[in-house]
Design a protein around this motif. Sequence first.
Motif, PDB file in Angstrom:
ATOM      1  N   CYS A   1     -75.225  43.215  31.283  1.00 53.96           N
ATOM      2  CA  CYS A   1     -74.039  42.745  30.568  1.00 53.96           C
ATOM      3  C   CYS A   1     -74.268  42.857  29.063  1.00 53.96           C
ATOM      4  CB  CYS A   1     -73.816  41.291  30.966  1.00 53.96           C
ATOM      5  SG  CYS A   1     -72.440  40.494  30.178  1.00 53.96           S
TER       6      CYS A   1
ATOM      7  N   SER B   1     -73.698  40.708  27.066  1.00 55.63           N
ATOM      8  CA  SER B   1     -74.303  39.426  26.652  1.00 55.63           C
ATOM      9  C   SER B   1     -75.819  39.485  26.742  1.00 55.63           C
ATOM     10  CB  SER B   1     -73.788  38.288  27.524  1.00 55.63           C
ATOM     11  OG  SER B   1     -72.403  38.249  27.459  1.00 55.63           O
TER      12      SER B   1
ATOM     13  N   HIS C   1     -78.019  37.867  34.717  1.00 57.14           N
ATOM     14  CA  HIS C   1     -77.133  36.779  35.162  1.00 57.14           C
ATOM     15  C   HIS C   1     -76.002  37.265  36.067  1.00 57.14           C
ATOM     16  CE1 HIS C   1     -75.355  38.079  31.201  1.00 57.14           C
ATOM     17  NE2 HIS C   1     -74.227  37.889  31.820  1.00 57.14           N
TER      18      HIS C   1
ATOM     19  N   ASP D   1     -69.998  38.424  37.478  1.00 65.19           N
ATOM     20  CA  ASP D   1     -69.812  38.228  36.036  1.00 65.19           C
ATOM     21  C   ASP D   1     -68.634  39.085  35.548  1.00 65.19           C
ATOM     22  OD1 ASP D   1     -71.827  38.844  33.041  1.00 65.19           O
ATOM     23  OD2 ASP D   1     -69.960  37.773  33.352  1.00 65.19           O
TER      24      ASP D   1
ATOM     25  N   ARG E   1     -70.098  49.685  34.905  1.00 64.96           N
ATOM     26  CA  ARG E   1     -71.143  48.649  34.780  1.00 64.96           C
ATOM     27  C   ARG E   1     -72.513  49.236  35.151  1.00 64.96           C
ATOM     28  NH1 ARG E   1     -70.699  43.885  31.998  1.00 64.96           N
ATOM     29  NH2 ARG E   1     -71.411  42.023  33.128  1.00 64.96           N
TER      30      ARG E   1
HETATM   31 ZN    ZN Z   1     -72.282  38.502  31.203  1.00 67.64          ZN
END
Ligand code: ZN
Length: 355
Positions: A43, A45, A67, A162, A349
């Motif tokens: 991700c 993040s 995550h 996510d 992704r």
């Molecule tokens: Zn994320």
Amino acid sequence: MSTGRMRAIRLTRWGGPPVLTEVTRPEPEGEEVAIRVEAVGLCRSDLHVVDAAPGALPYRIPFTLGHEVAGRVAERGAGATGPAVGERVVVHGPWGCGSCARCSAGADNYCDARAALDTARAGTGAGLGRDGGMADLLLVPSGRLLVPVGDLDPVQAAPLSDAGLTSYHAVAGVRAALGEGASAAVLGTGGLGHLAVQILRATTSAHILAVDVREQALAVAAESGAHFGTLLRPDTAEVLRRRTGGAGVDAVLDFVGSPSSLGLATALLRAGGELAVVGSGGGELTVRKPGALPAGLRISLPFWGTRPELEQVVALAREGALRVETEHFPLPRALEAFEALRSGGVRGRAVLIPG
Ligand code: ZN
Ligand code: FEH
Ligand code: ZN
């Protein structure tokens, strides 16, 4: 890998690159559950975490990243509840206190005790100050955080926890504006945005307008069901407003959150519209009356999603309404995946596969 040890991609110093190393295999106790990781998504993040300056995040290093996790229940503590050993699951990644009103409703993403967790540097989720899923095994605090996925492919399932869940929660926040004849703009159709397009198609009748800076991401948006797509240009706001007969779009889902995307969003929006700011691109809005924002605008800052919503996302995927565009990397090539994501070179992704 010797017995009692396992591989993990860890953050060992702030601002330093993640490292592939070996750690002690976790042994679940009490309510804990050990998951054998089959796929873990990467991700943006994770980049923010890896790039964070010392002290910027309330996390204690070192910890394992990751995550967005799917795998099979490998071992359960004596007091564990939830899915049985061998069952394939996704992990609800925000790990709150587990006992407040929000966590009791499965809304760990909005845990009432988050500030206390941050102060205690206790971490707020898998790979977010707590050891995450970029490893052979993931220790989950409780079986309440696991959602069964049946026979879904784990590479398809991991991003649901996510990218899928965050997009679903963002759409839920603007649903009030998506009645008959409504239009929705999706700014940024990468890992999250392409799933938002699919979720809009599956759960609303909105006319979907996609904007990105990459032809490849627009192609994925078109495959995901967007009715129109355009590269970001100086006249994009006018082009999209014209497609709505001049009134503007009823809702904007901004997965970029940059100064330019927020500027475009507010130029696109119809009076009384809804704006969901999902991306953390450093953009700012000035909220003032009278001011430049559309009258009646409602703004949401959605964060991740709830466990009940994750169950709904998994159900959509299991009925074939969601298909995640993925690029696979074996766990030892995680750093390559990080660089591909950083350079904007991932189609859909990026998913790491420990097996
Ligand atoms: Zn994320
Ligand atoms: C995780 C941690 C902090 C900010 C944002 C996120 C998202 O990637 C979770 O979906
Ligand atoms: Zn809580």
